[in-house]
Design a protein around this motif. Sequence first.
Motif, PDB file in Angstrom:
ATOM      1  N   ARG A 144     -27.024  83.236  93.022  1.00 41.05           N
ATOM      2  CA  ARG A 144     -25.957  82.960  92.536  1.00 41.05           C
ATOM      3  C   ARG A 144     -25.847  82.038  91.290  1.00 41.05           C
ATOM      4  O   ARG A 144     -24.968  82.228  90.347  1.00 41.05           O
ATOM      5  CB  ARG A 144     -25.078  82.163  93.716  1.00 41.05           C
ATOM      6  CG  ARG A 144     -24.806  83.293  94.793  1.00 41.05           C
ATOM      7  CD  ARG A 144     -24.293  82.407  96.048  1.00 41.05           C
ATOM      8  NE  ARG A 144     -23.721  83.297  97.000  1.00 41.05           N
ATOM      9  CZ  ARG A 144     -23.280  83.034  98.167  1.00 41.05           C
ATOM     10  NH1 ARG A 144     -23.517  81.617  98.479  1.00 41.05           N
ATOM     11  NH2 ARG A 144     -22.769  83.769  99.205  1.00 41.05           N
ATOM     12  N   LEU A 145     -26.689  80.968  91.423  1.00 36.96           N
ATOM     13  CA  LEU A 145     -26.806  80.154  90.203  1.00 36.96           C
ATOM     14  C   LEU A 145     -26.905  80.773  89.071  1.00 36.96           C
ATOM     15  O   LEU A 145     -26.355  80.261  88.153  1.00 36.96           O
ATOM     16  CB  LEU A 145     -27.895  78.822  90.660  1.00 36.96           C
ATOM     17  CG  LEU A 145     -27.489  77.821  91.144  1.00 36.96           C
ATOM     18  CD1 LEU A 145     -28.686  76.866  91.253  1.00 36.96           C
ATOM     19  CD2 LEU A 145     -26.607  76.838  90.045  1.00 36.96           C
ATOM     20  N   PHE A 184     -29.563  72.980 100.759  1.00 36.27           N
ATOM     21  CA  PHE A 184     -28.368  73.317  99.908  1.00 36.27           C
ATOM     22  C   PHE A 184     -27.614  74.678 100.258  1.00 36.27           C
ATOM     23  O   PHE A 184     -26.629  74.971 100.624  1.00 36.27           O
ATOM     24  CB  PHE A 184     -28.611  73.339  98.546  1.00 36.27           C
ATOM     25  CG  PHE A 184     -27.401  73.396  97.588  1.00 36.27           C
ATOM     26  CD1 PHE A 184     -26.467  72.865  97.228  1.00 36.27           C
ATOM     27  CD2 PHE A 184     -27.792  74.631  96.867  1.00 36.27           C
ATOM     28  CE1 PHE A 184     -25.399  73.286  96.407  1.00 36.27           C
ATOM     29  CE2 PHE A 184     -26.685  75.197  96.048  1.00 36.27           C
ATOM     30  CZ  PHE A 184     -25.338  74.327  95.881  1.00 36.27           C
ATOM     31  N   LEU A 188     -24.393  74.253 102.097  1.00 32.48           N
ATOM     32  CA  LEU A 188     -23.311  74.167 101.078  1.00 32.48           C
ATOM     33  C   LEU A 188     -23.049  75.593 100.472  1.00 32.48           C
ATOM     34  O   LEU A 188     -21.927  76.251 100.755  1.00 32.48           O
ATOM     35  CB  LEU A 188     -23.573  73.274 100.113  1.00 32.48           C
ATOM     36  CG  LEU A 188     -22.302  72.688  99.436  1.00 32.48           C
ATOM     37  CD1 LEU A 188     -22.239  71.146  99.484  1.00 32.48           C
ATOM     38  CD2 LEU A 188     -22.331  73.355  97.986  1.00 32.48           C
ATOM     39  N   CYS A 189     -24.268  76.191  99.933  1.00 30.95           N
ATOM     40  CA  CYS A 189     -24.004  77.652  99.580  1.00 30.95           C
ATOM     41  C   CYS A 189     -24.557  78.652 100.497  1.00 30.95           C
ATOM     42  O   CYS A 189     -25.469  79.264 100.411  1.00 30.95           O
ATOM     43  CB  CYS A 189     -25.104  77.649  98.168  1.00 30.95           C
ATOM     44  SG  CYS A 189     -24.890  79.118  97.209  1.00 30.95           S
ATOM     45  N   PRO A 194     -19.067  79.736 100.931  1.00 25.80           N
ATOM     46  CA  PRO A 194     -19.847  78.472 100.271  1.00 25.80           C
ATOM     47  C   PRO A 194     -18.827  77.468  99.632  1.00 25.80           C
ATOM     48  O   PRO A 194     -17.500  77.927  99.248  1.00 25.80           O
ATOM     49  CB  PRO A 194     -20.538  79.081  98.832  1.00 25.80           C
ATOM     50  CG  PRO A 194     -19.775  80.576  98.815  1.00 25.80           C
ATOM     51  CD  PRO A 194     -19.176  81.038  99.892  1.00 25.80           C
ATOM     52  N   GLN A 195     -19.166  76.138  99.821  1.00 25.54           N
ATOM     53  CA  GLN A 195     -18.189  75.128  99.298  1.00 25.54           C
ATOM     54  C   GLN A 195     -18.370  74.962  97.973  1.00 25.54           C
ATOM     55  O   GLN A 195     -18.862  73.823  97.699  1.00 25.54           O
ATOM     56  CB  GLN A 195     -18.492  74.082 100.291  1.00 25.54           C
ATOM     57  CG  GLN A 195     -18.468  74.224 101.740  1.00 25.54           C
ATOM     58  CD  GLN A 195     -18.755  73.000 102.332  1.00 25.54           C
ATOM     59  OE1 GLN A 195     -18.234  71.756 102.276  1.00 25.54           O
ATOM     60  NE2 GLN A 195     -19.553  73.176 103.478  1.00 25.54           N
ATOM     61  N   CYS A 196     -18.003  75.868  96.905  1.00 24.13           N
ATOM     62  CA  CYS A 196     -17.966  75.738  95.545  1.00 24.13           C
ATOM     63  C   CYS A 196     -17.500  74.568  94.968  1.00 24.13           C
ATOM     64  O   CYS A 196     -17.668  73.906  94.034  1.00 24.13           O
ATOM     65  CB  CYS A 196     -17.587  76.932  94.807  1.00 24.13           C
ATOM     66  SG  CYS A 196     -18.470  78.381  95.340  1.00 24.13           S
ATOM     67  N   CYS A 199     -19.653  71.677  95.276  1.00 28.30           N
ATOM     68  CA  CYS A 199     -21.119  71.955  94.681  1.00 28.30           C
ATOM     69  C   CYS A 199     -21.293  71.152  93.491  1.00 28.30           C
ATOM     70  O   CYS A 199     -20.921  71.153  92.337  1.00 28.30           O
ATOM     71  CB  CYS A 199     -21.034  73.397  94.145  1.00 28.30           C
ATOM     72  SG  CYS A 199     -22.708  73.818  93.454  1.00 28.30           S
ATOM     73  N   VAL A 201     -23.891  71.613  91.408  1.00 30.70           N
ATOM     74  CA  VAL A 201     -24.114  72.358  90.285  1.00 30.70           C
ATOM     75  C   VAL A 201     -23.118  73.526  89.951  1.00 30.70           C
ATOM     76  O   VAL A 201     -23.607  74.646  89.232  1.00 30.70           O
ATOM     77  CB  VAL A 201     -25.663  73.240  90.482  1.00 30.70           C
ATOM     78  CG1 VAL A 201     -26.693  72.087  90.366  1.00 30.70           C
ATOM     79  CG2 VAL A 201     -25.874  73.860  91.922  1.00 30.70           C
ATOM     80  N   ALA A 202     -21.935  73.388  90.200  1.00 30.15           N
ATOM     81  CA  ALA A 202     -20.985  74.351  90.056  1.00 30.15           C
ATOM     82  C   ALA A 202     -20.655  74.648  88.531  1.00 30.15           C
ATOM     83  O   ALA A 202     -20.759  75.848  88.039  1.00 30.15           O
ATOM     84  CB  ALA A 202     -19.667  73.745  90.554  1.00 30.15           C
ATOM     85  N   CYS A 205     -23.231  77.280  87.508  1.00 32.42           N
ATOM     86  CA  CYS A 205     -23.483  78.613  88.451  1.00 32.42           C
ATOM     87  C   CYS A 205     -22.588  79.969  87.554  1.00 32.42           C
ATOM     88  O   CYS A 205     -21.455  79.801  87.458  1.00 32.42           O
ATOM     89  CB  CYS A 205     -22.675  78.352  89.640  1.00 32.42           C
ATOM     90  SG  CYS A 205     -22.719  79.526  90.728  1.00 32.42           S
ATOM     91  N   LEU A 208     -20.361  81.926  89.953  1.00 27.89           N
ATOM     92  CA  LEU A 208     -18.938  81.036  89.917  1.00 27.89           C
ATOM     93  C   LEU A 208     -18.108  81.331  88.742  1.00 27.89           C
ATOM     94  O   LEU A 208     -16.944  81.918  88.720  1.00 27.89           O
ATOM     95  CB  LEU A 208     -18.903  79.653  90.171  1.00 27.89           C
ATOM     96  CG  LEU A 208     -17.685  78.812  90.600  1.00 27.89           C
ATOM     97  CD1 LEU A 208     -17.146  79.266  91.853  1.00 27.89           C
ATOM     98  CD2 LEU A 208     -17.916  77.509  90.439  1.00 27.89           C
ATOM     99  N   VAL A 213     -19.528  85.455  93.270  1.00 25.24           N
ATOM    100  CA  VAL A 213     -20.184  84.600  94.388  1.00 25.24           C
ATOM    101  C   VAL A 213     -20.265  85.498  95.728  1.00 25.24           C
ATOM    102  O   VAL A 213     -21.223  85.607  96.424  1.00 25.24           O
ATOM    103  CB  VAL A 213     -19.257  83.451  94.924  1.00 25.24           C
ATOM    104  CG1 VAL A 213     -19.771  82.675  95.998  1.00 25.24           C
ATOM    105  CG2 VAL A 213     -19.284  82.299  93.572  1.00 25.24           C
TER     106      VAL A 213
HETATM  107  S1  SF4 Z   1     -20.802  77.165  92.614  1.00 27.40           S
HETATM  108 FE1  SF4 Z   1     -22.530  78.715  92.874  1.00 27.40          FE
HETATM  109  S2  SF4 Z   1     -24.136  77.468  93.735  1.00 27.40           S
HETATM  110 FE2  SF4 Z   1     -22.485  76.153  94.067  1.00 27.40          FE
HETATM  111  S3  SF4 Z   1     -21.772  76.685  96.115  1.00 27.40           S
HETATM  112 FE3  SF4 Z   1     -20.735  78.234  94.754  1.00 27.40          FE
HETATM  113  S4  SF4 Z   1     -21.921  79.795  94.839  1.00 27.40           S
HETATM  114 FE4  SF4 Z   1     -23.285  78.288  95.596  1.00 27.40          FE
END
Ligand code: SF4
Length: 361
Positions: A144-145, A184, A188-189, A194-196, A199, A201-202, A205, A208, A213
């Motif tokens: 994802r990242l 993580f 979270l991911c 996922p709790q974007c 996040c 590192v949103a 990402c 995202l 996602v």
């Molecule tokens: S922003 Fe990207 S890395 Fe962060 S939780 Fe959402 S999908 Fe995962």
Amino acid sequence: MEHLSAALCQWYAANQRKLPWRGTHDPYKIWLSEVILQQTRVAQGLAYYQRFVEAFPTVADLAQASGERVTRLWQGLGYYSRARNLHLAAQQVVERHGGRFPESYAGLRALPGVGDYTAAAVASLAFGLPHAVVDGNVYRVISRLLGISTPIDSGAGKREFASLAQALLDKARPALHNQAMMEFGATLCTPKSPQCGRCPVADACVALRSGRVDELPVKAKKIVQKDRFLVYLFITWGDSFLARQRGDDGIWARLHEFPGFEVEGPLTDSELLASEPFAALTQGLAHELEAIGPPLTHLLTHQRIWARFVELRLQGPPPPEHPLGEYTWLSPSRSEDLAFPKLMLRFFDQRRQGRQSPSLF
Ligand code: SF4
């Protein structure tokens, strides 16, 4: 890539769950927790970890234990070859390495049941060696990242993700980095929802940013679940019942099981009792049919098992040379020390509760 690791490590320092195997550098405890947590949720694995550490505080204690005791403690965790390998690996650590875990990736990787993931986890968490772990959580986070859509279950995908994980690794603090990545991904991911919004590192990402996602990571093969129909005979004589220990292979390796057979599909009670394998197992036996239980289902990754239990009471022991001769009579107290598949434990529970009603599979 360094800023990604730094942000994840910072997030981890503030958000990590308190787990008993964290904060230790003892390779035995790290290895034990990693083996238990493969294919097992933390909530379930926790009690098993504590039970093992209590029963076997050191790798030497585990090495000296009987196989029966190790399997019994593992009962309910599934994938029983893990328990056998755990025991074998402990014995190798004692016999070949003087009771100390090898302090290299290659040395760890050579132990029974230790794959790339476990070797990297122990090497980094116990010895601070720069090896990135790659598990389901890490696949998901990297995919994802960085917006990588190479299937994670393909050879090319495995190679690509392993090399990306290694490139992302903070080599100065591999233990912290690896734990941060896994935590993580686990909290979270997550695979779903996922709790974007929370996040760290949103901003970086790719998934995202590109609205992918839910599509990542990609798997090439769909899991096909096969239905299997098993029949078990719970044969009693007095207080005892017949069972045997399975061999070293398969999902129920070394567990105890009742006599039984597999059929092609659902059978009615009368079809089951008239079937050839039932006749073969009960030929020449003076017995009374006590009950035919409803099907119990058991879900595995690739199989959906439908099991029925037929209760028979013998009026005498099986004659010599009988197919049941390879089974042993177990008393209730003896069976308490032995390990059985979850399906059979559920049968014992139901039997205790006296719930039996005839039905189809
Ligand atoms: S922003 Fe990207 S890395 Fe962060 S939780 Fe959402 S999908 Fe995962």
